[in-house]
Design a protein around this motif. Structure first.
Motif, short mmCIF file in Angstrom:
data_model
loop_
_atom_site.label_atom_id
_atom_site.label_comp_id
_atom_site.label_asym_id
_atom_site.label_seq_id
_atom_site.Cartn_x
_atom_site.Cartn_y
_atom_site.Cartn_z
N ALA A 67 -2.04 -0.84 -4.05
CA ALA A 67 -3.10 0.04 -3.64
C ALA A 67 -2.72 1.52 -3.30
CB ALA A 67 -4.00 -0.41 -2.59
N ALA A 68 -3.31 2.58 -3.39
CA ALA A 68 -2.79 3.80 -2.78
C ALA A 68 -3.94 4.68 -2.14
CB ALA A 68 -1.97 4.60 -4.07
N PRO B 15 -7.67 3.11 -11.40
CA PRO B 15 -8.12 4.11 -10.57
C PRO B 15 -9.04 3.39 -9.36
CG PRO B 15 -9.30 4.10 -12.37
CD PRO B 15 -8.16 3.24 -12.67
N ARG B 16 -9.62 2.31 -9.38
CA ARG B 16 -10.36 1.46 -8.28
C ARG B 16 -9.54 1.19 -7.26
NH1 ARG B 16 -13.21 -2.88 -11.86
NH2 ARG B 16 -10.92 -2.91 -12.71
N THR B 17 -8.30 1.19 -7.39
CA THR B 17 -7.59 0.75 -6.23
C THR B 17 -6.85 1.90 -5.49
OG1 THR B 17 -5.25 0.46 -7.69
CG2 THR B 17 -6.71 -1.58 -7.37
N VAL B 18 -7.46 3.06 -5.96
CA VAL B 18 -6.88 4.33 -5.21
C VAL B 18 -8.16 5.14 -4.43
CG1 VAL B 18 -5.81 6.80 -5.60
CG2 VAL B 18 -5.07 4.66 -6.93
N LEU C 69 0.75 -0.99 0.18
CA LEU C 69 -0.12 0.04 0.10
C LEU C 69 0.81 1.12 -0.05
CD1 LEU C 69 -2.81 1.41 0.56
CD2 LEU C 69 -2.20 0.82 2.91
N LEU C 70 0.69 2.41 -0.86
CA LEU C 70 1.11 3.40 -0.89
C LEU C 70 0.37 4.60 -0.10
CD1 LEU C 70 3.57 5.44 -2.00
CD2 LEU C 70 2.34 5.60 -4.07
N VAL C 71 0.95 5.09 0.63
CA VAL C 71 0.35 6.16 1.30
C VAL C 71 0.84 7.71 1.12
CG1 VAL C 71 -0.29 7.02 3.61
CG2 VAL C 71 -0.42 4.66 3.16
N SER C 72 0.07 8.41 0.63
CA SER C 72 0.57 9.80 0.11
C SER C 72 0.12 10.83 1.24
CB SER C 72 0.18 10.40 -1.25
OG SER C 72 0.65 11.57 -1.47
#
Length: 297
Positions: free
Chosen positions: A203-204, A223-226, A141-144
């Protein structure tokens, strides 16, 4: 009693510390003598008049959703809590000497009022968006914008679930993210390539609203995984904006369990007096938070 309120939408200068009538607990509610209130981005978004469907506002309005304190009134039908109990939870107009909560849990042993006030909304949000984005154990998982309150909760909950997290934050917060179990990297020029070098992203989450939705979709490939909680323009890219709370009582119960087991800790970066609520909003909007900000009553 004293409470912070505003009569028009605008900047931090519209906030006023004023005398107000005390609220009272209705059916299914409790009232607390507030000891501390959490400062959340939704607080200043509401103050600015942003159109957040989950938080319709009628002026004049109070400020704040999260609080900790001592129960001093129990509404009809409420069981399992008594006057004098120390609780944390979510309600309305919590930047005040008294506030009504619609969801609450007993404060875990050893937690201060200031610390407790920082948990309710951020843990509910973290649990909700981790579930909504569909990331599972063994995935990345990427967390911005990972160093704030929600990010701090996401990193620790994801770690507990066996999810690898890549977190972006400023240079000063790299060690902080590493201490929460994330693989850190800085934002700014070249950040997408830096993330790619750390591995594939399943995912992000966009927690900062810093205009990175296109890049997050590029990194995950779908886009569904953001999911974003901060960029109202996310749907233009096919990305879900998540702003409606799930089950707050369930989230509070899980938070209390994780805290009690030493699996979740969100530090309080700064505390403010009730009269300094405007300064708390200014600092919250500026970002670069490490953990939580709270107003102390």
């Amino acid at each position: 009693m004293k409470r912070v309120s505003f009569t028009e939408f605008g900047g931090p200068d519209v906030l006023r510390l004023e005398d107000a009538d005390e609220p009272h607990a209705g059916p299914g509610q409790i009232r607390i003598a507030v000891r501390a209130a959490g400062v959340n981005p939704v607080d200043w978004r509401v103050r600015e008049g942003q159109k957040l469907g989950a938080h319709p506002v009628e002026l004049p309005a109070g400020v704040g959703l999260d609080a900790s304190g001592v129960v001093d009134e129990v509404g009809e039908g409420v069981e399992g809590v008594e006057v004098g109990d120390h609780v944390f939870g979510e309600g309305s107009c919590t930047y005040a000497e008294f506030a009504v909560l619609g969801a609450w849990a007993r404060m875990p042993e050893g937690l201060t009022f200031e610390e407790a006030a920082g948990y309710p909304s951020v843990v509910e949000t973290a649990l909700r968006i981790i579930d909504q984005v569909g990331v599972r154990a063994g995935q990345t998982l990427l967390v911005s914008g990972a160093s704030g309150g929600v990010g701090s909760a996401v990193l620790q909950i994801a770690r507990e679930r066996g999810i690898t997290v890549i977190g972006t934050a400023g240079a000063a917060n790299q060690d902080y993210l590493r201490g929460l179990g994330a693989v850190p990297t800085t934002y700014g020029d070249g950040w997408v390539e830096r993330v790619r070098q750390l591995g594939n992203v399943d995912a992000a989450l966009d927690l900062a609203g810093s205009g990175v939705i296109r890049e997050l979709v590029e990194l995950t490939g779908d886009p569904r995984t953001v999911i974003s909680i901060a960029d109202l323009g996310a749907p233009e890219f096919g990305v879900r904006f998540s702003g409606v709370a799930g089950s707050v009582p369930e989230a509070l119960a899980e938070a209390a369990d994780l805290i009690s087991r030493g699996r979740l800790h969100i530090p309080v970066e700064k505390s403010y007096a009730l009269a300094d609520a405007a300064a708390a909003h200014i600092d919250s909007q500026a970002g670069h938070t490490r953990g939580r900000r709270v107003v102390v009553i």
